[in-house]
Write a protein that holds these residues in place. Structure first.
Motif: not given
Length: 286
Positions: A140-141, A147-151, A176-181, A184-186
């Protein structure tokens, strides 16, 4: 003298672990990334190697149990405040051994909280599934604006060099990726029961013995798609981009081939996106 055939001796409980680690970073008044929070519970441990002068702050997560099995659980939380830059890797490949029928699945939960303008890399090394292993893993992010994330996460279906194969068990690998709550991707990969048949399907994994997912989340994600595809030109993988996300999938015959491809792709992206060296933390090369 003990009666080894008694019901009392036959119903003993196996020792299982519930490890946890919490790691927090902040940016100080001089623009340097500083450790702000640290908690660890066995078998989770965190190491803090000296990073190269051109690298962000680094942390390495390890488990001291020598592997995981049915009923084991790990929870890892990383919180990075606005503007900080952090790279977190695992020390080595994680082994998942056969789970007993009466045991719960192994659970691994990763929680990433990335502040505005922060750069975070979550570079997990392979998870090796032994025959009979059952794993439920979730990443979960929560990303603030800019913000930038490389995973990365990867799975090996048994050690082929040792004549091993993951033929039965369970893998539920969810993102599960969320941007500003906002979600955006599941995504989830689910294999259960006779996994050998599902893996062998031409529309599944074919003859691949390992797979990986790489994700980059950032406002410039779509612009990085040509770079990702160029890096994958000679490697077994594909990439797409949409809605501030770049996602690449890789398949390989074995763990060694997958590792080479993943190092090449992740290294090239971190260089092209953030101007960092095209290399991963030293533990990836041990």
């Amino acid at each position: 003298m003990y009666d080894l055939g008694s019901s009392a001796m036959r119903t003993f409980a196996h020792q299982r672990v519930h490890g946890a680690a919490v790691l927090g970073y902040r940016r100080d008044e001089h623009g340097r990334t500083r450790l702000a929070d640290l908690y660890q519970r066995a078998p989770c441990r965190l190491l803090f190697p000296d990073a190269e002068h051109d690298e962000p702050t680094q942390a390495v997560l390890l488990t001291t149990s020598g592997g995981l099995t049915g009923g084991d659980r790990l929870d890892f939380t990383l919180r990075v405040d606005d503007g900080a830059r952090v790279v977190v890797s695992t020390q080595a490949a994680e082994k998942l051994y056969r789970a007993l029928d009466e045991e719960a699945d192994t659970r691994v939960d990763v929680h990433l909280r990335v502040g505005a303008g922060a750069w975070v890399e979550w570079l997990a090394q392979e998870t090796i599934l032994f025959d009979g292993a059952r794993l439920r893993r979730r990443l979960d992010a929560e990303l603030a604006p800019a913000a930038r994330l490389l995973a990365t996460e990867s799975v090996v279906f048994g050690r082929r060099a040792m004549g091993e194969d993951w033929r039965r068990g369970l893998l539920h690998d969810a993102w599960r990726i969320r941007r500003d709550g906002r979600l955006i991707w599941a995504d989830a990969l689910h294999l259960a029961g006779d996994v050998a048949a599902a893996r062998a399907a031409p529309f599944g994994f074919g003859d691949a013995g390992a797979c990986a997912t790489l994700l980059y989340a950032g406002d410039d994600a779509e612009a990085q798609l040509p770079l990702a595809r160029a890096l994958l030109a000679d490697h077994p993988g594909a990439a797409t981009a949409f809605g501030g996300l770049l996602i690449a999938r890789l398949l390989a015959a074995d763990a060694a081939a997958l590792r080479r491809s993943l190092i090449h792709l992740a290294g090239g992206l971190r260089q092209g996106i953030a101007g960092l060296p095209a290399r991963l933390p030293r533990v990836w090369y041990c």
